[in-house]
Design an enzyme around this catalytic site. Structure first.
Site, PDB file in Angstrom:
ATOM      1  N   SER A 186       0.832  -1.198   0.000  1.00  0.00           N
ATOM      2  CA  SER A 186       0.000   0.000   0.000  1.00  0.00           C
ATOM      3  C   SER A 186       0.877   1.263   0.000  1.00  0.00           C
ATOM      4  O   SER A 186       1.797   1.376  -0.795  1.00  0.00           O
ATOM      5  CB  SER A 186      -0.958  -0.045   1.193  1.00  0.00           C
ATOM      6  OG  SER A 186      -2.003   0.875   1.031  1.00  0.00           O
ATOM      7  N   ASP A 239      -5.530  -3.384  -3.060  1.00  0.00           N
ATOM      8  CA  ASP A 239      -4.564  -2.971  -2.035  1.00  0.00           C
ATOM      9  C   ASP A 239      -3.925  -4.168  -1.324  1.00  0.00           C
ATOM     10  O   ASP A 239      -4.612  -5.046  -0.808  1.00  0.00           O
ATOM     11  CB  ASP A 239      -5.297  -2.096  -1.017  1.00  0.00           C
ATOM     12  CG  ASP A 239      -4.355  -1.342  -0.097  1.00  0.00           C
ATOM     13  OD1 ASP A 239      -3.241  -1.816   0.126  1.00  0.00           O
ATOM     14  OD2 ASP A 239      -4.757  -0.276   0.399  1.00  0.00           O
TER      15      ASP A 239
END
Length: 595
Positions: A346, A460
Protein backbone atom coordinates in the site's frame (compact mmCIF):
# COMPACT_ATOMS: atom_id res chain seq x y z
CA UNK A 1 60.00 -53.35 -0.11
CA UNK A 2 56.55 -53.48 -1.69
CA UNK A 3 55.17 -55.06 1.51
CA UNK A 4 56.72 -52.29 3.63
CA UNK A 5 55.13 -49.64 1.40
CA UNK A 6 51.77 -51.38 1.63
CA UNK A 7 51.97 -51.57 5.42
CA UNK A 8 53.03 -47.92 5.62
CA UNK A 9 50.09 -46.88 3.42
CA UNK A 10 47.65 -48.89 5.54
CA UNK A 11 49.02 -47.32 8.73
CA UNK A 12 48.67 -43.86 7.18
CA UNK A 13 45.04 -44.55 6.20
CA UNK A 14 44.35 -45.85 9.72
CA UNK A 15 45.77 -42.71 11.36
CA UNK A 16 43.83 -40.51 8.96
CA UNK A 17 40.58 -42.34 9.72
CA UNK A 18 41.19 -42.02 13.47
CA UNK A 19 41.87 -38.27 13.09
CA UNK A 20 38.62 -37.83 11.15
CA UNK A 21 36.62 -39.70 13.79
CA UNK A 22 38.22 -37.68 16.59
CA UNK A 23 37.27 -34.44 14.82
CA UNK A 24 33.59 -35.48 14.79
CA UNK A 25 31.84 -33.56 17.59
CA UNK A 26 29.00 -36.11 17.67
CA UNK A 27 31.51 -38.82 18.71
CA UNK A 28 33.32 -36.67 21.30
CA UNK A 29 32.22 -38.87 24.22
CA UNK A 30 33.07 -42.18 22.53
CA UNK A 31 36.21 -43.78 24.02
CA UNK A 32 39.44 -43.99 21.97
CA UNK A 33 39.40 -47.80 21.71
CA UNK A 34 35.97 -47.69 20.06
CA UNK A 35 37.14 -45.02 17.59
CA UNK A 36 40.12 -47.20 16.66
CA UNK A 37 37.81 -50.17 16.06
CA UNK A 38 35.65 -48.00 13.77
CA UNK A 39 38.73 -46.69 11.94
CA UNK A 40 40.04 -50.21 11.34
CA UNK A 41 36.92 -51.13 9.37
CA UNK A 42 36.30 -47.77 7.67
CA UNK A 43 36.36 -47.43 3.90
CA UNK A 44 37.81 -44.18 2.53
CA UNK A 45 36.59 -42.90 -0.87
CA UNK A 46 36.03 -39.75 -2.94
CA UNK A 47 32.71 -38.42 -4.24
CA UNK A 48 32.77 -35.73 -6.98
CA UNK A 49 30.36 -32.78 -6.75
CA UNK A 50 26.91 -33.68 -8.03
CA UNK A 51 27.31 -37.43 -7.52
CA UNK A 52 24.78 -39.40 -5.50
CA UNK A 53 25.79 -40.90 -2.15
CA UNK A 54 22.51 -42.70 -1.54
CA UNK A 55 18.89 -42.36 -2.61
CA UNK A 56 15.62 -42.21 -0.70
CA UNK A 57 14.18 -45.73 -0.38
CA UNK A 58 17.54 -47.50 -0.72
CA UNK A 59 18.77 -50.05 1.81
CA UNK A 60 21.27 -48.65 4.36
CA UNK A 61 24.82 -49.88 3.93
CA UNK A 62 26.28 -47.99 6.89
CA UNK A 63 26.95 -44.53 8.28
CA UNK A 64 29.09 -41.94 6.46
CA UNK A 65 31.48 -39.35 7.91
CA UNK A 66 32.43 -36.33 5.79
CA UNK A 67 36.23 -36.05 5.88
CA UNK A 68 36.21 -33.02 3.56
CA UNK A 69 33.72 -31.26 1.30
CA UNK A 70 29.98 -30.92 1.82
CA UNK A 71 26.84 -32.99 1.20
CA UNK A 72 23.26 -31.92 0.50
CA UNK A 73 20.17 -33.68 1.88
CA UNK A 74 16.85 -33.57 0.05
CA UNK A 75 13.70 -35.15 1.46
CA UNK A 76 11.28 -36.74 -0.98
CA UNK A 77 8.89 -34.15 -2.40
CA UNK A 78 10.96 -31.15 -1.27
CA UNK A 79 12.31 -28.74 -3.90
CA UNK A 80 14.92 -27.18 -1.60
CA UNK A 81 17.65 -28.83 0.39
CA UNK A 82 16.45 -30.14 3.72
CA UNK A 83 19.91 -29.92 5.26
CA UNK A 84 23.62 -29.66 4.51
CA UNK A 85 26.23 -31.99 5.99
CA UNK A 86 29.57 -30.30 6.64
CA UNK A 87 33.07 -31.62 7.27
CA UNK A 88 33.32 -33.87 10.38
CA UNK A 89 29.57 -34.55 10.40
CA UNK A 90 27.81 -37.91 10.11
CA UNK A 91 24.95 -38.86 7.82
CA UNK A 92 22.85 -42.00 7.43
CA UNK A 93 22.71 -42.87 11.14
CA UNK A 94 18.91 -43.24 11.25
CA UNK A 95 18.90 -46.01 8.65
CA UNK A 96 21.39 -48.07 10.65
CA UNK A 97 19.77 -47.45 14.05
CA UNK A 98 16.24 -48.25 12.86
CA UNK A 99 17.17 -50.85 10.22
CA UNK A 100 14.87 -49.13 7.70
CA UNK A 101 15.22 -47.74 4.17
CA UNK A 102 16.82 -44.35 3.63
CA UNK A 103 14.34 -41.52 4.18
CA UNK A 104 16.20 -38.90 2.08
CA UNK A 105 18.50 -38.52 -0.90
CA UNK A 106 22.07 -37.36 -0.18
CA UNK A 107 24.53 -36.09 -2.82
CA UNK A 108 27.81 -34.18 -2.94
CA UNK A 109 27.62 -30.40 -3.07
CA UNK A 110 31.42 -30.26 -3.29
CA UNK A 111 34.13 -32.63 -4.37
CA UNK A 112 34.12 -34.60 -1.12
CA UNK A 113 36.04 -37.28 0.71
CA UNK A 114 34.14 -39.65 3.00
CA UNK A 115 34.56 -42.54 5.39
CA UNK A 116 32.02 -45.34 5.16
CA UNK A 117 31.45 -47.15 8.44
CA UNK A 118 29.81 -50.36 7.13
CA UNK A 119 26.89 -52.05 8.88
CA UNK A 120 29.01 -55.03 9.90
CA UNK A 121 31.58 -52.78 11.60
CA UNK A 122 28.86 -50.71 13.30
CA UNK A 123 27.08 -53.82 14.59
CA UNK A 124 30.30 -55.27 16.01
CA UNK A 125 31.29 -51.99 17.69
CA UNK A 126 27.80 -51.40 19.08
CA UNK A 127 27.83 -54.84 20.68
CA UNK A 128 30.94 -53.82 22.63
CA UNK A 129 30.17 -50.10 23.24
CA UNK A 130 26.78 -48.81 24.31
CA UNK A 131 28.32 -45.32 24.32
CA UNK A 132 28.67 -45.36 20.54
CA UNK A 133 25.02 -46.35 19.96
CA UNK A 134 23.92 -43.68 22.45
CA UNK A 135 25.97 -41.04 20.62
CA UNK A 136 24.20 -41.81 17.31
CA UNK A 137 20.80 -41.92 19.04
CA UNK A 138 21.43 -38.45 20.47
CA UNK A 139 22.45 -37.20 17.02
CA UNK A 140 19.14 -38.48 15.60
CA UNK A 141 17.21 -36.77 18.40
CA UNK A 142 18.97 -33.43 17.84
CA UNK A 143 18.26 -33.49 14.12
CA UNK A 144 14.62 -34.40 14.72
CA UNK A 145 14.29 -31.53 17.16
CA UNK A 146 15.79 -29.05 14.69
CA UNK A 147 13.44 -30.36 12.01
CA UNK A 148 10.38 -29.95 14.27
CA UNK A 149 11.42 -26.40 15.10
CA UNK A 150 12.25 -25.67 11.45
CA UNK A 151 15.69 -24.49 12.56
CA UNK A 152 17.67 -25.75 9.59
CA UNK A 153 17.11 -22.89 7.16
CA UNK A 154 19.43 -22.01 4.32
CA UNK A 155 23.04 -21.48 5.33
CA UNK A 156 24.92 -18.30 4.59
CA UNK A 157 26.98 -18.45 1.43
CA UNK A 158 30.73 -18.69 1.99
CA UNK A 159 32.09 -19.82 -1.37
CA UNK A 160 31.48 -17.67 -4.44
CA UNK A 161 32.19 -18.20 -8.11
CA UNK A 162 32.17 -15.21 -10.47
CA UNK A 163 31.31 -16.36 -14.00
CA UNK A 164 31.73 -13.68 -16.71
CA UNK A 165 29.50 -13.74 -19.79
CA UNK A 166 32.26 -12.58 -22.10
CA UNK A 167 35.83 -11.27 -22.25
CA UNK A 168 34.33 -7.77 -21.96
CA UNK A 169 33.97 -8.41 -18.22
CA UNK A 170 37.18 -7.73 -16.29
CA UNK A 171 36.57 -10.66 -13.95
CA UNK A 172 39.91 -10.21 -12.17
CA UNK A 173 39.07 -6.60 -11.30
CA UNK A 174 35.53 -7.45 -10.18
CA UNK A 175 36.74 -10.40 -8.07
CA UNK A 176 39.46 -8.29 -6.44
CA UNK A 177 37.00 -5.54 -5.53
CA UNK A 178 34.53 -8.07 -4.10
CA UNK A 179 37.29 -9.69 -2.04
CA UNK A 180 38.08 -6.25 -0.58
CA UNK A 181 34.41 -5.86 0.42
CA UNK A 182 34.17 -9.38 1.89
CA UNK A 183 37.32 -8.76 3.92
CA UNK A 184 35.36 -6.22 5.96
CA UNK A 185 33.43 -9.17 7.42
CA UNK A 186 36.04 -11.91 7.57
CA UNK A 187 39.11 -13.54 6.14
CA UNK A 188 38.75 -13.86 2.36
CA UNK A 189 40.88 -15.47 -0.35
CA UNK A 190 40.79 -15.15 -4.13
CA UNK A 191 41.46 -18.25 -6.26
CA UNK A 192 42.06 -18.25 -10.03
CA UNK A 193 42.91 -20.95 -12.55
CA UNK A 194 46.69 -20.49 -12.73
CA UNK A 195 46.91 -20.77 -8.97
CA UNK A 196 44.67 -23.81 -8.58
CA UNK A 197 45.23 -25.89 -11.72
CA UNK A 198 47.72 -28.36 -10.20
CA UNK A 199 45.90 -28.95 -6.90
CA UNK A 200 43.58 -31.71 -5.66
CA UNK A 201 40.21 -31.55 -3.89
CA UNK A 202 42.02 -31.59 -0.53
CA UNK A 203 43.73 -28.29 -1.40
CA UNK A 204 40.41 -26.65 -2.26
CA UNK A 205 38.88 -27.90 0.98
CA UNK A 206 41.84 -26.61 2.99
CA UNK A 207 41.53 -23.15 1.39
CA UNK A 208 37.81 -23.06 2.20
CA UNK A 209 38.31 -24.19 5.79
CA UNK A 210 41.02 -21.59 6.47
CA UNK A 211 38.87 -18.66 5.28
CA UNK A 212 35.49 -17.17 6.07
CA UNK A 213 34.92 -16.50 2.37
CA UNK A 214 36.52 -17.75 -0.84
CA UNK A 215 36.02 -16.16 -4.27
CA UNK A 216 36.72 -18.18 -7.44
CA UNK A 217 37.27 -16.23 -10.68
CA UNK A 218 36.00 -18.38 -13.57
CA UNK A 219 36.52 -18.16 -17.34
CA UNK A 220 33.98 -16.75 -19.83
CA UNK A 221 34.05 -20.11 -21.60
CA UNK A 222 32.80 -23.58 -20.65
CA UNK A 223 36.28 -24.65 -19.55
CA UNK A 224 37.12 -27.29 -17.01
CA UNK A 225 38.12 -24.51 -14.63
CA UNK A 226 34.72 -22.81 -14.96
CA UNK A 227 32.97 -26.10 -14.17
CA UNK A 228 35.28 -26.59 -11.18
CA UNK A 229 34.38 -23.11 -9.88
CA UNK A 230 30.67 -23.87 -10.22
CA UNK A 231 31.10 -27.19 -8.41
CA UNK A 232 32.77 -25.47 -5.47
CA UNK A 233 30.35 -22.54 -5.10
CA UNK A 234 27.52 -21.86 -2.68
CA UNK A 235 26.68 -18.81 -4.79
CA UNK A 236 27.36 -18.29 -8.50
CA UNK A 237 27.48 -14.65 -9.55
CA UNK A 238 26.92 -14.21 -13.28
CA UNK A 239 28.63 -11.02 -14.45
CA UNK A 240 27.69 -9.25 -17.65
CA UNK A 241 28.17 -5.83 -19.31
CA UNK A 242 24.69 -4.32 -19.21
CA UNK A 243 24.92 -2.77 -22.66
CA UNK A 244 26.00 -5.93 -24.48
CA UNK A 245 23.73 -8.38 -26.28
CA UNK A 246 22.99 -11.37 -24.02
CA UNK A 247 24.82 -14.57 -24.88
CA UNK A 248 24.43 -18.11 -23.51
CA UNK A 249 26.21 -18.73 -20.22
CA UNK A 250 29.03 -21.28 -19.87
CA UNK A 251 28.10 -24.83 -18.87
CA UNK A 252 28.12 -26.03 -15.29
CA UNK A 253 25.75 -23.39 -13.93
CA UNK A 254 22.52 -25.38 -14.32
CA UNK A 255 24.08 -28.43 -12.67
CA UNK A 256 25.28 -26.33 -9.73
CA UNK A 257 21.82 -24.76 -9.33
CA UNK A 258 20.26 -28.24 -9.32
CA UNK A 259 22.59 -29.13 -6.44
CA UNK A 260 21.35 -26.12 -4.47
CA UNK A 261 23.77 -23.33 -5.41
CA UNK A 262 22.20 -19.87 -5.51
CA UNK A 263 22.59 -18.07 -8.85
CA UNK A 264 22.51 -14.27 -9.06
CA UNK A 265 23.26 -11.74 -11.80
CA UNK A 266 25.46 -8.62 -11.66
CA UNK A 267 24.93 -6.13 -14.50
CA UNK A 268 27.91 -3.81 -14.93
CA UNK A 269 26.99 -0.29 -16.09
CA UNK A 270 28.98 2.71 -17.30
CA UNK A 271 28.13 5.78 -15.18
CA UNK A 272 24.35 5.16 -15.10
CA UNK A 273 21.85 2.30 -15.29
CA UNK A 274 20.89 1.46 -18.86
CA UNK A 275 17.10 1.34 -19.17
CA UNK A 276 15.72 -2.04 -20.22
CA UNK A 277 19.05 -3.88 -19.88
CA UNK A 278 17.89 -5.98 -16.92
CA UNK A 279 14.74 -7.22 -18.66
CA UNK A 280 16.85 -8.18 -21.68
CA UNK A 281 19.37 -10.19 -19.65
CA UNK A 282 16.83 -11.77 -17.31
CA UNK A 283 15.01 -13.44 -20.23
CA UNK A 284 17.79 -16.03 -20.55
CA UNK A 285 19.35 -15.87 -17.09
CA UNK A 286 17.54 -18.04 -14.51
CA UNK A 287 18.60 -16.14 -11.38
CA UNK A 288 17.20 -15.64 -7.89
CA UNK A 289 18.19 -11.95 -7.79
CA UNK A 290 19.89 -9.38 -9.99
CA UNK A 291 22.07 -6.39 -9.08
CA UNK A 292 23.06 -3.18 -10.84
CA UNK A 293 26.70 -2.13 -10.40
CA UNK A 294 27.52 1.48 -11.22
CA UNK A 295 29.81 2.60 -8.38
CA UNK A 296 31.49 1.49 -5.15
CA UNK A 297 28.28 1.84 -3.12
CA UNK A 298 26.57 -0.69 -5.39
CA UNK A 299 29.49 -3.09 -4.98
CA UNK A 300 29.28 -2.79 -1.20
CA UNK A 301 25.56 -3.55 -1.33
CA UNK A 302 26.21 -6.53 -3.59
CA UNK A 303 28.80 -7.92 -1.15
CA UNK A 304 26.42 -7.56 1.81
CA UNK A 305 23.54 -9.23 0.00
CA UNK A 306 25.70 -12.07 -1.34
CA UNK A 307 26.94 -12.87 2.16
CA UNK A 308 23.52 -12.23 3.75
CA UNK A 309 24.81 -9.38 5.86
CA UNK A 310 22.54 -6.83 4.20
CA UNK A 311 19.56 -4.97 5.61
CA UNK A 312 16.07 -5.38 4.20
CA UNK A 313 13.51 -2.67 5.02
CA UNK A 314 9.79 -3.49 4.89
CA UNK A 315 7.23 -0.65 5.04
CA UNK A 316 3.60 -1.28 5.97
CA UNK A 317 0.43 0.28 4.67
CA UNK A 318 -1.46 2.78 6.80
CA UNK A 319 -2.78 5.64 4.68
CA UNK A 320 -1.53 9.05 5.79
CA UNK A 321 0.33 7.40 8.65
CA UNK A 322 2.69 6.05 6.00
CA UNK A 323 4.47 9.42 5.90
CA UNK A 324 6.11 8.34 9.17
CA UNK A 325 8.19 5.98 7.02
CA UNK A 326 9.95 9.05 5.62
CA UNK A 327 11.10 9.94 9.14
CA UNK A 328 12.19 6.35 9.78
CA UNK A 329 14.23 6.32 6.55
CA UNK A 330 15.89 9.63 7.42
CA UNK A 331 16.85 8.27 10.86
CA UNK A 332 18.26 5.08 9.34
CA UNK A 333 20.34 7.04 6.85
CA UNK A 334 21.68 9.39 9.52
CA UNK A 335 22.64 6.37 11.64
CA UNK A 336 24.48 4.93 8.60
CA UNK A 337 22.29 1.83 8.60
CA UNK A 338 22.47 0.38 5.06
CA UNK A 339 19.19 -0.10 3.21
CA UNK A 340 20.04 -2.84 0.73
CA UNK A 341 16.61 -4.26 -0.18
CA UNK A 342 13.21 -2.57 0.13
CA UNK A 343 9.63 -3.74 -0.05
CA UNK A 344 6.23 -2.69 1.09
CA UNK A 345 2.49 -2.77 0.88
CA UNK A 346 0.00 0.00 0.00
CA UNK A 347 1.42 3.44 0.95
CA UNK A 348 4.52 1.60 2.19
CA UNK A 349 5.19 0.39 -1.35
CA UNK A 350 5.14 3.98 -2.65
CA UNK A 351 7.65 5.14 -0.03
CA UNK A 352 9.83 2.05 -0.59
CA UNK A 353 9.87 2.78 -4.33
CA UNK A 354 11.40 6.19 -3.63
CA UNK A 355 14.26 4.51 -1.76
CA UNK A 356 14.73 1.97 -4.56
CA UNK A 357 14.86 4.72 -7.20
CA UNK A 358 17.54 6.48 -5.16
CA UNK A 359 15.77 9.66 -4.08
CA UNK A 360 17.23 11.69 -1.23
CA UNK A 361 15.24 12.57 1.90
CA UNK A 362 14.54 16.07 0.53
CA UNK A 363 13.43 14.77 -2.87
CA UNK A 364 11.07 12.20 -1.36
CA UNK A 365 9.60 14.85 0.92
CA UNK A 366 9.05 17.23 -2.00
CA UNK A 367 7.51 14.62 -4.31
CA UNK A 368 5.17 13.08 -1.74
CA UNK A 369 4.08 16.48 -0.43
CA UNK A 370 2.99 17.63 -3.88
CA UNK A 371 1.20 14.32 -4.59
CA UNK A 372 -0.58 13.84 -1.26
CA UNK A 373 -0.76 17.20 0.54
CA UNK A 374 -0.96 19.83 -2.20
CA UNK A 375 -3.73 17.77 -3.80
CA UNK A 376 -6.03 15.09 -2.42
CA UNK A 377 -5.20 11.90 -4.35
CA UNK A 378 -8.64 10.34 -3.78
CA UNK A 379 -11.13 13.11 -4.58
CA UNK A 380 -11.96 12.26 -8.20
CA UNK A 381 -15.37 11.01 -7.09
CA UNK A 382 -17.68 9.02 -9.33
CA UNK A 383 -20.94 7.11 -9.07
CA UNK A 384 -19.90 4.05 -7.02
CA UNK A 385 -20.52 1.19 -9.46
CA UNK A 386 -17.10 -0.25 -8.53
CA UNK A 387 -15.52 2.37 -6.24
CA UNK A 388 -16.11 5.83 -4.83
CA UNK A 389 -13.37 7.33 -7.03
CA UNK A 390 -12.22 6.79 -10.60
CA UNK A 391 -8.63 6.14 -9.52
CA UNK A 392 -7.38 8.13 -12.50
CA UNK A 393 -5.93 10.85 -10.29
CA UNK A 394 -3.77 8.38 -8.37
CA UNK A 395 -2.65 6.84 -11.67
CA UNK A 396 -1.65 10.28 -13.00
CA UNK A 397 0.26 11.13 -9.83
CA UNK A 398 2.15 7.83 -9.90
CA UNK A 399 2.94 8.30 -13.58
CA UNK A 400 4.24 11.82 -12.88
CA UNK A 401 6.55 10.71 -10.08
CA UNK A 402 7.81 7.37 -11.45
CA UNK A 403 7.27 7.66 -15.20
CA UNK A 404 7.95 4.50 -17.19
CA UNK A 405 10.61 3.16 -14.81
CA UNK A 406 10.74 -0.65 -14.70
CA UNK A 407 11.09 -2.48 -11.39
CA UNK A 408 13.97 -4.47 -12.94
CA UNK A 409 15.91 -1.22 -13.48
CA UNK A 410 15.71 0.03 -9.89
CA UNK A 411 19.09 0.65 -8.23
CA UNK A 412 18.11 -1.37 -5.15
CA UNK A 413 16.21 -4.68 -5.19
CA UNK A 414 12.50 -3.93 -4.63
CA UNK A 415 9.15 -5.64 -4.33
CA UNK A 416 5.64 -4.55 -3.50
CA UNK A 417 2.51 -6.50 -2.67
CA UNK A 418 -1.08 -6.40 -3.92
CA UNK A 419 -3.99 -8.67 -3.06
CA UNK A 420 -5.18 -10.93 -5.88
CA UNK A 421 -8.96 -11.30 -5.48
CA UNK A 422 -9.00 -13.99 -8.18
CA UNK A 423 -6.73 -16.36 -6.26
CA UNK A 424 -7.29 -15.02 -2.75
CA UNK A 425 -3.54 -14.66 -2.25
CA UNK A 426 -0.94 -11.93 -2.00
CA UNK A 427 0.83 -11.15 -5.27
CA UNK A 428 4.48 -10.09 -5.22
CA UNK A 429 5.46 -7.56 -7.90
CA UNK A 430 9.11 -7.94 -8.95
CA UNK A 431 9.03 -6.83 -12.59
CA UNK A 432 7.17 -4.60 -15.03
CA UNK A 433 6.28 -0.90 -14.85
CA UNK A 434 6.76 0.43 -11.33
CA UNK A 435 3.79 2.82 -11.54
CA UNK A 436 1.45 -0.04 -12.52
CA UNK A 437 2.59 -2.21 -9.60
CA UNK A 438 2.16 0.68 -7.15
CA UNK A 439 -1.31 1.44 -8.52
CA UNK A 440 -2.34 -2.14 -7.75
CA UNK A 441 -0.73 -2.05 -4.30
CA UNK A 442 -2.74 1.05 -3.24
CA UNK A 443 -6.11 0.12 -4.81
CA UNK A 444 -8.13 0.34 -1.57
CA UNK A 445 -11.24 -1.85 -2.05
CA UNK A 446 -14.29 0.35 -2.52
CA UNK A 447 -12.28 3.56 -2.61
CA UNK A 448 -10.37 2.98 -5.88
CA UNK A 449 -11.16 0.61 -8.75
CA UNK A 450 -9.10 -2.59 -8.80
CA UNK A 451 -6.35 -3.19 -11.36
CA UNK A 452 -7.10 -5.88 -13.96
CA UNK A 453 -4.15 -7.91 -15.20
CA UNK A 454 -5.04 -10.78 -17.47
CA UNK A 455 -7.63 -12.75 -15.53
CA UNK A 456 -6.52 -11.35 -12.15
CA UNK A 457 -8.24 -8.66 -10.12
CA UNK A 458 -5.72 -6.81 -7.95
CA UNK A 459 -6.41 -4.55 -4.96
CA UNK A 460 -4.56 -2.97 -2.04
CA UNK A 461 -1.87 -5.28 -0.63
CA UNK A 462 -2.95 -4.33 2.91
CA UNK A 463 -6.09 -6.43 2.39
CA UNK A 464 -3.98 -9.60 2.81
CA UNK A 465 -0.47 -8.70 3.96
CA UNK A 466 0.04 -5.23 5.36
CA UNK A 467 3.62 -5.82 6.54
CA UNK A 468 5.21 -8.37 4.14
CA UNK A 469 8.21 -9.31 6.29
CA UNK A 470 7.82 -12.96 5.25
CA UNK A 471 8.41 -12.07 1.59
CA UNK A 472 11.55 -10.10 2.50
CA UNK A 473 12.84 -13.00 4.60
CA UNK A 474 12.43 -15.34 1.63
CA UNK A 475 14.88 -13.08 -0.20
CA UNK A 476 17.33 -13.59 2.72
CA UNK A 477 19.10 -10.20 2.70
CA UNK A 478 20.30 -10.69 6.30
CA UNK A 479 18.73 -8.42 8.93
CA UNK A 480 15.09 -7.46 8.30
CA UNK A 481 13.69 -4.19 9.69
CA UNK A 482 9.92 -3.76 9.68
CA UNK A 483 8.36 -0.29 9.93
CA UNK A 484 4.73 -0.73 10.96
CA UNK A 485 2.39 2.27 10.82
CA UNK A 486 -0.86 0.32 10.36
CA UNK A 487 -3.88 0.91 12.56
CA UNK A 488 -4.50 -2.06 14.84
CA UNK A 489 -7.95 -0.90 15.86
CA UNK A 490 -10.64 1.40 14.51
CA UNK A 491 -10.38 4.71 16.39
CA UNK A 492 -13.54 6.83 16.60
CA UNK A 493 -13.37 10.50 15.81
CA UNK A 494 -13.59 12.71 18.91
CA UNK A 495 -16.90 14.05 17.66
CA UNK A 496 -18.43 10.60 18.00
CA UNK A 497 -20.01 8.28 15.47
CA UNK A 498 -21.14 11.12 13.20
CA UNK A 499 -17.45 11.90 12.56
CA UNK A 500 -16.92 8.58 10.75
CA UNK A 501 -17.07 8.74 6.97
CA UNK A 502 -17.33 6.05 4.32
CA UNK A 503 -13.65 6.41 3.33
CA UNK A 504 -12.53 5.60 6.87
CA UNK A 505 -14.83 2.59 7.01
CA UNK A 506 -13.61 1.23 3.67
CA UNK A 507 -9.94 1.77 4.49
CA UNK A 508 -10.20 0.03 7.86
CA UNK A 509 -12.33 -2.80 6.50
CA UNK A 510 -9.82 -3.27 3.66
CA UNK A 511 -7.08 -3.89 6.24
CA UNK A 512 -9.06 -6.04 8.64
CA UNK A 513 -8.33 -9.32 6.83
CA UNK A 514 -4.60 -8.82 7.34
CA UNK A 515 -4.94 -7.88 11.01
CA UNK A 516 -4.83 -11.52 12.06
CA UNK A 517 -1.45 -12.04 10.37
CA UNK A 518 0.01 -8.69 11.49
CA UNK A 519 1.26 -10.05 14.82
CA UNK A 520 2.98 -12.98 13.11
CA UNK A 521 4.63 -10.65 10.58
CA UNK A 522 5.95 -8.44 13.37
CA UNK A 523 7.45 -11.47 15.10
CA UNK A 524 9.33 -12.36 11.91
CA UNK A 525 11.12 -8.99 11.80
CA UNK A 526 14.59 -8.84 13.37
CA UNK A 527 13.94 -5.21 14.29
CA UNK A 528 10.40 -3.79 14.51
CA UNK A 529 9.82 -0.04 14.42
CA UNK A 530 6.31 1.03 15.39
CA UNK A 531 6.08 4.83 15.74
CA UNK A 532 3.34 6.20 18.03
CA UNK A 533 0.76 7.52 15.53
CA UNK A 534 -2.54 7.03 17.36
CA UNK A 535 -3.45 10.70 16.92
CA UNK A 536 -3.08 10.60 13.11
CA UNK A 537 -6.05 9.38 11.05
CA UNK A 538 -5.52 7.18 8.01
CA UNK A 539 -6.92 9.90 5.73
CA UNK A 540 -5.36 12.96 7.35
CA UNK A 541 -2.99 13.90 4.52
CA UNK A 542 -2.43 17.30 6.19
CA UNK A 543 -0.60 15.51 9.04
CA UNK A 544 2.32 15.03 6.61
CA UNK A 545 4.99 16.91 8.61
CA UNK A 546 3.70 15.67 11.97
CA UNK A 547 3.84 12.02 10.85
CA UNK A 548 7.37 12.41 9.44
CA UNK A 549 8.61 13.96 12.68
CA UNK A 550 6.97 11.24 14.79
CA UNK A 551 8.62 8.52 12.70
CA UNK A 552 12.01 10.24 12.85
CA UNK A 553 11.99 10.89 16.61
CA UNK A 554 10.89 7.34 17.39
CA UNK A 555 13.33 5.64 15.01
CA UNK A 556 16.28 7.74 16.14
CA UNK A 557 15.67 6.93 19.82
CA UNK A 558 15.16 3.24 19.02
CA UNK A 559 18.30 2.95 16.88
CA UNK A 560 20.40 4.52 19.63
CA UNK A 561 19.37 1.58 21.80
CA UNK A 562 20.42 -0.96 19.13
CA UNK A 563 24.21 -0.70 18.90
CA UNK A 564 24.54 -4.13 17.21
CA UNK A 565 22.57 -3.10 14.12
CA UNK A 566 24.78 -3.00 10.98
CA UNK A 567 26.35 0.37 10.14
CA UNK A 568 28.19 1.62 7.09
CA UNK A 569 31.76 2.85 7.61
CA UNK A 570 32.18 6.60 7.90
CA UNK A 571 32.71 8.08 4.45
CA UNK A 572 36.23 9.14 3.64
CA UNK A 573 37.09 12.82 3.26
CA UNK A 574 36.62 13.56 -0.49
CA UNK A 575 39.66 15.86 -0.41
CA UNK A 576 41.87 12.87 0.45
CA UNK A 577 40.34 10.33 -1.93
CA UNK A 578 42.45 7.17 -2.27
CA UNK A 579 43.15 7.28 -6.00
CA UNK A 580 45.44 4.78 -7.73
CA UNK A 581 48.15 7.42 -8.02
CA UNK A 582 47.89 8.26 -4.32
CA UNK A 583 48.04 4.58 -3.39
CA UNK A 584 51.17 4.02 -5.50
CA UNK A 585 52.78 7.09 -3.95
CA UNK A 586 51.98 5.82 -0.47
CA UNK A 587 53.54 2.43 -1.18
CA UNK A 588 56.69 3.99 -2.69
CA UNK A 589 57.04 6.26 0.34
CA UNK A 590 56.81 3.26 2.64
CA UNK A 591 59.82 1.71 0.92
CA UNK A 592 62.03 4.73 1.66
CA UNK A 593 63.66 4.62 5.08
CA UNK A 594 63.29 7.76 7.24
CA UNK A 595 66.20 10.22 7.14
Amino acid sequence: MALDEEQSSAAHEMRRAIDCLRDCADLAEVNPATLEALAAGAVHFSLPAGCLLFESGSAPDGVYLVASGRLGVRTLGMARLTAEIERSELVGEAGWLLKVERSATVFALRDSELLLLPNSVLDAVAAQSTGFSLALARLCARRLRRSNRQEQGQKRGRIFAIVPNSVEVDVANLATRLVAEFTRAGRTELVWDARASTHTASWFNAIEELNDYVVYAADPSASGWTRQCCRQADVILLAAPAGANPKPWPGGIAEAAARGARVELALLHDERIETGAAARWLQNSPVALHHHIVDAADLGRLARLLTRRGVGLVLSGGGARGFAHLGVIRALREARVPIDFVGGSSIGSIIAAGVAVGWSDDEMRMRYRRSFVDTNPVNDYTFPFVALTRGRKVSRLLQREYGDVLIEDLRRPFFCVSANLTTGRALEHRDGRLADALRASVAIPGVMPPVYRGGDVLVDGAAINNLPVDIMQNQAPGLVIGSDVGADRFALDRRGERGINIFQILMHSGMINSAASAAAQRELADVLLKPPLGNIDLLNWRAFDRAIQAGYDYARATLDALPAIPRLPVAADPTSRNTLAAELARRLAALVEPG
